[in-house]
Design an enzyme around this catalytic site. Structure first.
Site, PDB file in Angstrom:
ATOM      1  N   HIS A  11      35.489  36.047  38.123  1.00 48.75           N
ATOM      2  CA  HIS A  11      35.129  34.659  38.433  1.00 48.75           C
ATOM      3  C   HIS A  11      34.726  33.877  37.181  1.00 48.75           C
ATOM      4  CE1 HIS A  11      30.866  35.452  37.708  1.00 48.75           C
ATOM      5  NE2 HIS A  11      31.049  36.605  38.336  1.00 48.75           N
ATOM      6  N   GLU A  85      30.270  41.811  44.063  1.00 50.21           N
ATOM      7  CA  GLU A  85      29.715  42.501  42.912  1.00 50.21           C
ATOM      8  C   GLU A  85      28.820  43.659  43.369  1.00 50.21           C
ATOM      9  OE1 GLU A  85      29.829  43.715  40.174  1.00 50.21           O
ATOM     10  OE2 GLU A  85      29.330  42.167  38.701  1.00 50.21           O
TER      11      GLU A  85
END
Length: 233
Positions: A11, A85
């Site tokens: 990201h 994550e």
């Protein structure tokens, strides 16, 4: 049948990235630079890889980055919490100095590649397993020759690559982390080969000096105003 090419994308930048705060499962959106990176990265990535399907972590920073690429590719984004994550429990939102001060032994173990205990962190094996389960499932739904793009997070991607290459997740630190809106390409190996994926390109990205990429331009223009995230599917 299965996708021939897998592209794993990290990201764009968040305020917490910029200030050195550990994010984990905290749902932090892209900052202005991150939105600019998402746009510029999407343009470069699309010229190299036209994905048939884009899947992403459901955390805002990944979902927004994925949407920029999906807009360029003309495909939809599927959000999946398995692509989040690694969770870091009590450490999320803290800086390195705060970790050293509050948990010196656990922090030292983590930096050595060991598991930090007593803070509520996910194990490396757990993250690798959920990431690869999701990746293989989506890849297997595509036709041979198609490309799957997965937008996720730094540690999660490194762990996934290690497992896809047949490595023990405990040794994932041997794989350098990705910069923001950079990607790794894996290609399907020949039928029956072990491992069944091979790393072709790692930490590729737009043609900017890294310091300029990390800081963003002085004038972000329209990219700073872009905020978009797909709905969960």
């Amino acid at each position: 049948m299965s996708a021939r090419t897998l592209v794993l994308v990290r990201h764009g930048r968040t305020e917490w990235n910029a200030t050195g705060r550990l994010q984990g499962h905290a749902d932090v959106a892209l900052d202005d630079v991150g939105r600019w990176q998402a746009r510029r990265g999407a343009q470069t990535l699309f010229r190299r890889h036209q994905a048939a399907l884009v899947v992403a972590s459901d955390l805002k920073r990944a979902a927004q980055t994925a949407q920029a690429y999906a807009d360029a590719a003309g495909v939809r984004v599927v959000l999946d919490p398995r692509l989040r994550e690694r969770g870091f429990g009590q450490w999320e939102g803290l800086t390195q100095d705060e970790l050293v001060d509050g948990w010196p032994e656990q922090y030292g173990a983590w930096r050595r590649g060991e598991e930090p205990v007593g803070i509520g962190a996910e194990s490396k094996a757990t993250v690798a397993d959920r990431m690869v389960e999701a990746i293989r499932g989506y890849a297997d739904d595509l036709d041979a020759g198609q490309t799957l793009a997965v937008v996720s997070h730094g540690a999660a991607i490194s762990l996934a690559i290690a497992k896809l290459l047949g490595q023990d997740a405990s040794y994932w630190r041997g794989i350098a982390g990705l910069n923001n809106v950079h990607w790794s390409q894996l290609s399907r190996a020949a039928a029956g080969a072990t491992p069944d994926w091979r790393l072709v390109t790692h930490n590729a990205g737009p043609d900017y000096p890294l310091d300029e990429w990390n800081a963003g331009p002085a004038d972000l223009g329209d990219d700073a105003d872009w905020i978009s995230a797909p709905s969960s599917a």
